[in-house]
Design an enzyme around this catalytic site. Structure first.
Site, PDB file in Angstrom:
ATOM      1  N   LEU A   1       0.827  -1.215   0.000  1.00 57.00           N
ATOM      2  CA  LEU A   1       0.000   0.000   0.000  1.00 57.00           C
ATOM      3  C   LEU A   1       0.861   1.265   0.000  1.00 57.00           C
ATOM      4  O   LEU A   1       0.347   2.374   0.111  1.00 57.00           O
ATOM      5  CB  LEU A   1      -0.947   0.005   1.211  1.00 57.00           C
TER       6      LEU A   1
ATOM      7  N   TYR B   1      19.589   5.509   6.257  1.00 63.14           N
ATOM      8  CA  TYR B   1      18.923   4.969   5.064  1.00 63.14           C
ATOM      9  C   TYR B   1      19.970   4.471   4.061  1.00 63.14           C
ATOM     10  O   TYR B   1      19.860   3.382   3.505  1.00 63.14           O
ATOM     11  CB  TYR B   1      18.073   6.078   4.445  1.00 63.14           C
TER      12      TYR B   1
ATOM     13  N   GLN C   1       4.041   3.884  -1.644  1.00 63.66           N
ATOM     14  CA  GLN C   1       4.071   4.690  -2.867  1.00 63.66           C
ATOM     15  C   GLN C   1       4.310   3.830  -4.112  1.00 63.66           C
ATOM     16  O   GLN C   1       3.583   3.932  -5.092  1.00 63.66           O
ATOM     17  CB  GLN C   1       5.151   5.772  -2.776  1.00 63.66           C
TER      18      GLN C   1
HETATM   19  N1  SER Z   1      12.975   8.864  -2.410  1.00 70.44           N
HETATM   20  C1  SER Z   1      13.829   8.347  -1.390  1.00 70.44           C
HETATM   21  C2  SER Z   1      13.951   9.305  -0.263  1.00 70.44           C
HETATM   22  O1  SER Z   1      13.903  10.466  -0.492  1.00 70.44           O
HETATM   23  C3  SER Z   1      15.188   8.081  -1.932  1.00 70.44           C
HETATM   24  O2  SER Z   1      15.265   6.794  -2.379  1.00 70.44           O
HETATM   25  O3  SER Z   1      14.167   8.880   0.836  1.00 70.44           O
END
Ligand code: SER
Length: 321
Positions: free
Chosen positions: A10, A141, A12
């Site tokens: 669900l 990340y 993006q």
């Molecule tokens: N769109 C992602 C972010 O901004 C990058 O992979 O975290």
């Protein structure tokens, strides 16, 4: 890919990939999972299971019961949220990934998970960033993405799992908004242009990042997954991009459709720092050469389509329904 399990269905990417895969492979051949269920058309359109990806036992049971041969693992925290909650990000992003890879190993599934431009860092060459280059990201990340790329390589070499991946740039779409990413401004700007005719950007003027329109991202996933294994050398994970843009470039493109559109800047230091640690533009030539990657949309065509779709979504007659 004959029977596919998607995690984060669900989210993006998931909410659009699910629809596309059901069109191509058949509704019953795509099992959607997410940590929550809602009553959206997407959730109700075919097989759906609630799944917290840190629960390895349940993930295995769902995959086994539905006899899937492919896992598309999308559930993850994006960059800004991961930076605010690094331990949660480690546990969810890495824990979910290793669980999904284990299920793929045990059930001999083909496997896809997205990496990101976030897998690069401040010491990476900023322009035309090569496929193989320095990857020393400074965000949680990014640490997750680099570790994830390596882990997927490991499962391929060690256990023969057919792992494949793509380093996505910021993805722009009008169906399900992203949440907690650094590139989210490039989605919000279109929503705000349509709803209010103005936007306050948390990313500074002149900050370049790569972006891509969602239809191109969906096509890229399917093309890579269908590519003959003998063709692909890099596997985890391919650079792809459709455009390298800064906020004022999107704003001026929007102004061609909405002349009174205004942009102002109120920079968020946390997300600006993440953006500055990422490349300005990346080189997708390995994806092009190995499996024929080609983006159809550029800034002009994407902007026209986004504004048209969002205007319909937010037109008074649609909203009244
Ligand atoms: N769109 C992602 C972010 O901004 C990058 O992979 O975290």
């Amino acid at each position: 890919m004959k029977k596919i399990l998607i995690t984060g269905a669900l989210g993006q990417i998931g909410s659009e990939l699910l629809v596309k895969l059901r069109e191509v492979y058949g509704t019953d051949h795509v099992v959607a999972t997410d940590i929550r269920k809602n009553d959206s058309e997407i959730a109700l359109s075919g097989p759906f299971e609630i799944l917290d990806v840190t629960d390895s036992k349940r993930m295995f049971e769902i995959a086994k019961n539905h006899q899937v041969d492919t896992i598309i693992h999308l559930a993850a925290l994006l960059s800004a949220t991961a930076e605010a909650k690094p331990l949660l990000a480690w546990n969810l992003n890495m824990g979910g990934l290793v669980n999904a890879l284990e299920v793929a190993r045990e059930l001999s599934c083909q496997f896809f998970t997205p990496s990101s431009i976030g897998a690069f860092g401040p010491t990476t060459p900023k322009e035309n960033t090569p496929q193989e280059t320095i990857q020393r990201p400074t965000t949680m990340y990014g640490v997750n993405k680099v570790a994830g790329e390596l882990l997927c390589d490991y499962y391929f070499h060690k256990f023969g799992v057919d792992t494949r991946g793509i380093r996505f740039p910021g993805l722009i779409s009008y169906v399900t908004p992203p949440g907690g990413g650094t590139t989210d401004y490039a989605v919000e700007i279109y929503y705000e242009a349509v709803k209010r005719g103005k936007y306050t950007s948390y990313i500074e003027k002149g900050t370049f990042m790569d972006m891509m329109y969602m239809p191109d991202a969906l096509k890229a996933i399917i093309t890579l997954m269908e590519a003959n294994a003998a063709q692909i050398k890099h596997r985890n994970a391919f650079n792809v991009t459709a455009m390298s843009v800064a906020p004022e470039m999107i704003a001026s493109e929007i102004r061609k459709h909405i002349p009174e559109f205004e942009i102002e800047y109120h920079v968020d230091p946390a997300r600006q720092a993440i953006a500055e640690s990422w490349p300005n533009s990346i080189d997708p030539s390995a994806a092009r050469e190995e499996w024929g990657f080609a983006a159809e949309y550029n800034l002009q065509t994407m902007t026209s389509d986004m504004l048209e779709k969002l205007s319909k979504k937010y037109s008074p007659s649609t909203m009244a329904k």
